[in-house]
Write a protein that holds these residues in place. Sequence first.
Motif, PDB file in Angstrom:
ATOM      1  N   UNK A 264      13.079  41.941  -2.428  1.00 56.54           N
ATOM      2  CA  UNK A 264      12.215  40.782  -2.187  1.00 56.54           C
ATOM      3  C   UNK A 264      12.938  39.702  -1.383  1.00 56.54           C
TER       4      UNK A 264
ATOM      5  N   UNK B 154      18.052  37.412  -5.047  1.00 55.25           N
ATOM      6  CA  UNK B 154      18.555  38.702  -4.558  1.00 55.25           C
ATOM      7  C   UNK B 154      18.938  38.600  -3.087  1.00 55.25           C
TER       8      UNK B 154
ATOM      9  N   UNK C 237      20.924  47.556  -3.707  1.00 48.42           N
ATOM     10  CA  UNK C 237      19.580  47.399  -4.247  1.00 48.42           C
ATOM     11  C   UNK C 237      18.603  48.037  -3.253  1.00 48.42           C
TER      12      UNK C 237
ATOM     13  N   UNK D  21      14.684  34.335  -2.349  1.00 52.62           N
ATOM     14  CA  UNK D  21      14.905  35.005  -3.627  1.00 52.62           C
ATOM     15  C   UNK D  21      16.413  35.087  -3.919  1.00 52.62           C
TER      16      UNK D  21
ATOM     17  N   UNK E  25      12.904  48.095  -4.807  1.00 53.49           N
ATOM     18  CA  UNK E  25      12.665  47.057  -5.814  1.00 53.49           C
ATOM     19  C   UNK E  25      11.211  46.995  -6.261  1.00 53.49           C
ATOM     20  N   UNK E  26      10.287  47.132  -5.307  1.00 58.36           N
ATOM     21  CA  UNK E  26       8.867  46.968  -5.669  1.00 58.36           C
ATOM     22  C   UNK E  26       8.230  48.269  -6.131  1.00 58.36           C
TER      23      UNK E  26
ATOM     24  N   UNK F 219      10.821  34.147  -3.631  1.00 54.80           N
ATOM     25  CA  UNK F 219      10.415  33.934  -5.012  1.00 54.80           C
ATOM     26  C   UNK F 219       9.439  32.763  -4.999  1.00 54.80           C
TER      27      UNK F 219
ATOM     28  N   UNK G   8      17.600  44.017 -11.150  1.00 56.10           N
ATOM     29  CA  UNK G   8      18.578  44.270 -10.085  1.00 56.10           C
ATOM     30  C   UNK G   8      19.338  45.568 -10.358  1.00 56.10           C
TER      31      UNK G   8
END
Lengths: 248, 248
Positions: A235, A147, B170, A145, B173-174, A238, B147
């Motif tokens: 994550x 990120x 970060x 990903x 995220x989920x 992707x 993000x």
Amino acid sequence: MKQNIYDHPDFFNGYKELRQSKCNYNNLLEQPALKVLLPELNGKKILDIGCGMGDFASYCIQQGAAHVTGIDISSNMISIARNNNAHNFIQYIQEALEDIDLAPLSFDIVNSSLAFHYMEDFDAITSKIANALHENGFLIFSMEHPIATARREMDKWINDENGNHLHYTIDNYQEEGQRSERWYIDGVIKYHRTLSTIINTLISHQLQIEKIIEPLPTEEAIEQLPSLQKEYRRPSFLIIKAKKVTLK
Amino acid sequence: MKQNIYDHPDFFNGYKELRQSKCNYNNLLEQPALKVLLPELNGKKILDIGCGMGDFASYCIQQGAAHVTGIDISSNMISIARNNNAHNFIQYIQEALEDIDLAPLSFDIVNSSLAFHYMEDFDAITSKIANALHENGFLIFSMEHPIATARREMDKWINDENGNHLHYTIDNYQEEGQRSERWYIDGVIKYHRTLSTIINTLISHQLQIEKIIEPLPTEEAIEQLPSLQKEYRRPSFLIIKAKKVTLK
């Protein structure tokens, strides 16, 4: 630069052990999500880019695929594939995607598991794949990903004094290109690309986005590999399904 | 919950000052990128969601648009729009997108600048917009980047002792849903959604992805507002152009 880490003995031994354990990110997180995106395989001609040990090629044949072409840059991987997952309807080719001439071939489905982030020129590989796909054929692929690849520093979690992860870090997001890290050996090269580059490149080659997955582990998977819990925080992968359409 | 921060006096005064300065993220970063994605406006019927002070509605008329409907939840904003950007071909409506009945209306283009991250139910608003778009019509919108909205803590840069940004953070995220932060006033509510939720929701309502921009500032913009340099390190905004297609 085409990278062939899988033929480096130290890397290969480490990687083989990881894959043999079955308790890894591929089996517990990435492969289940990728398989959710697969269309009907029965009767289809399939290309698997970065086919590794041939597990996916075998899976396709079990699902009734007419033919699978598996390509991989690594002679170690292709040898294992030919030993462990040979079949009359599977052809394994040891060559880099960047070098192979796909023009004489055509496919209903192109699959690639965690290989594209090792390849430098995403536009070139996307173009090559799009040209080899039938109309209404599918490209399904996973990659690291954006990120997870953005920040240049290899260690992206910030920990407290007890080693607990406080948060994940991101930086250098718009600076695409090489990222070097240690994975069994020093200097494994990956390529960071932004989300918009990935999506727009696919679209520019008539590969229409059908679905995106940023996979989450099941509870059973977390029991087997507790570090997968971190996927809720950021994550790792992707996964994209795109359909080849013709310009109107 | 529908939020109307723009009618809170403290918020409104701060925001009005920011927009009047012209030296802000909207003018220097977000609007130029959004406008790159706009199709031909001449002769088109346009809906602007979160129209604010009516600047975009006026811009559309200057470009030859046939009619613009501007909607905004804030009576403050709609008053300014009616004063500053009135036109025979522009109708301003003070109402939340969640409440308005778009069924009697139809549009060639739906535009929305930095409004969707204040709305809770992305599936519902996307469905409403898709139903109001003509076939081959376009939705063009900007929102805060996943993000930038992911981590629950409001301050997402980690600084050294001199206040220099070491990196961005970060987390969570989920975990989609509410994020609360201070922006002129406490408790401004935004909604975090993953990238895959955003993209897949659009596609599920026959809104086919055409282009994505994670905007970067020009050198001139950075001279005017040096903090824009940070956009190279992490993206603030996600800008998407999608086309309404009919199922075959």
